[in-house]
Design an enzyme around this catalytic site. Structure first.
Site, PDB file in Angstrom:
ATOM      1  N   ILE A  56       0.867  -7.535   4.995  1.00 39.55           N
ATOM      2  CA  ILE A  56       1.556  -8.731   4.497  1.00 39.55           C
ATOM      3  C   ILE A  56       0.448  -9.641   3.949  1.00 39.55           C
ATOM      4  O   ILE A  56      -0.584  -9.824   4.596  1.00 39.55           O
ATOM      5  CB  ILE A  56       2.375  -9.420   5.623  1.00 39.55           C
ATOM      6  CG1 ILE A  56       3.102 -10.681   5.119  1.00 39.55           C
ATOM      7  CG2 ILE A  56       1.523  -9.777   6.827  1.00 39.55           C
ATOM      8  CD1 ILE A  56       4.049 -11.300   6.161  1.00 39.55           C
ATOM      9  N   SER A  57       0.628 -10.156   2.744  1.00 44.00           N
ATOM     10  CA  SER A  57      -0.420 -10.957   2.096  1.00 44.00           C
ATOM     11  C   SER A  57      -0.651 -12.274   2.828  1.00 44.00           C
ATOM     12  O   SER A  57       0.236 -12.803   3.489  1.00 44.00           O
ATOM     13  CB  SER A  57      -0.029 -11.260   0.648  1.00 44.00           C
ATOM     14  OG  SER A  57       0.057 -10.062  -0.094  1.00 44.00           O
TER      15      SER A  57
END
Length: 213
Positions: A56-57
């Protein structure tokens, strides 16, 4: 909620000025998109594993890319219409986009993540977010043209299909690998006269891959 607000304050302190993006980041519960064991790290400015070798960024990267999308020429005429996201992952960025644009089509090539994103997004009841299982490199021609395209994976070139599916006045934001394997954030604007590219800051995303799995 208090921890999420602190994350938003840090984004603002780091130079994020776009009020709609800050509001969306403060609304979407990032901890619901990561494993329970990592929930206490959900609001730190770090990327986290979501399984199947994907991440997940970081919140600041999600906010930055959303801010860039909202700067598209086409958005000045009343916001962004239909947006294509390449790489749904756990669904977090799609949820943030769902609060910022009229319609989101989001593509994931890994079935396990596609299903995880569907489960993660269900409680949010975002009727304008459409999850698709397929090869992101081909884009999604049925929904084209798009006001904006955003990619959460980077290769050494931008697939032609993405440029073809971008509306005039639309903007594409994606990581791209340059010499030496360094990734940079690339913005492509489709003008009436052709494509205009801008290379921005260094980023770190998973590699763009073809096919489904």
């Amino acid at each position: 909620s208090a921890v999420r607000n602190r994350m938003v304050q840090k984004l603002a302190a780091a130079g994020m000025r776009c009020a709609p993006v800050l509001q969306a980041m403060g609304t979407v519960e990032r901890h619901r998109f990561v494993d329970t064991a990592l929930a206490n790290q959900a609001y730190e400015d770090t990327s986290l594993p979501i399984g199947l070798g994907q991440t997940i960024s970081k919140p600041n990267v999600v906010a930055r890319m959303c801010e860039l999308l909202l700067g598209a020429e086409i958005a000045k005429e009343g916001g962004l219409g239909r947006v294509l996201e390449i790489g749904t992952g756990c669904g977090y960025q799609a949820a943030v986009l769902g609060l910022l644009v009229r319609e989101v089509y989001t593509l994931e090539r890994l079935r396990g993540l596609h299903e995880k994103a569907r489960d993660n997004l269900r409680p949010f009841r975002l009727t304008n977010v459409h999850l698709l299982f397929g090869d992101g490199i081909a884009g999604y021609a049925k929904g084209a043209p798009y006001s904006a395209i955003i990619a959460a994976a980077g290769g050494d070139h931008i697939p032609q299909a993405w440029c073809d599916q971008l509306a005039v006045g639309g903007r594409l934001v994606a990581p791209i690998a340059i010499s030496g394997g360094q990734q940079m954030l690339l913005v492509i604007d489709r003008t009436p006269h052709g494509l205009k590219q801008s290379v921005l800051e260094p980023v770190h995303f998973v590699p763009l891959k073809s096919g489904i799995a």
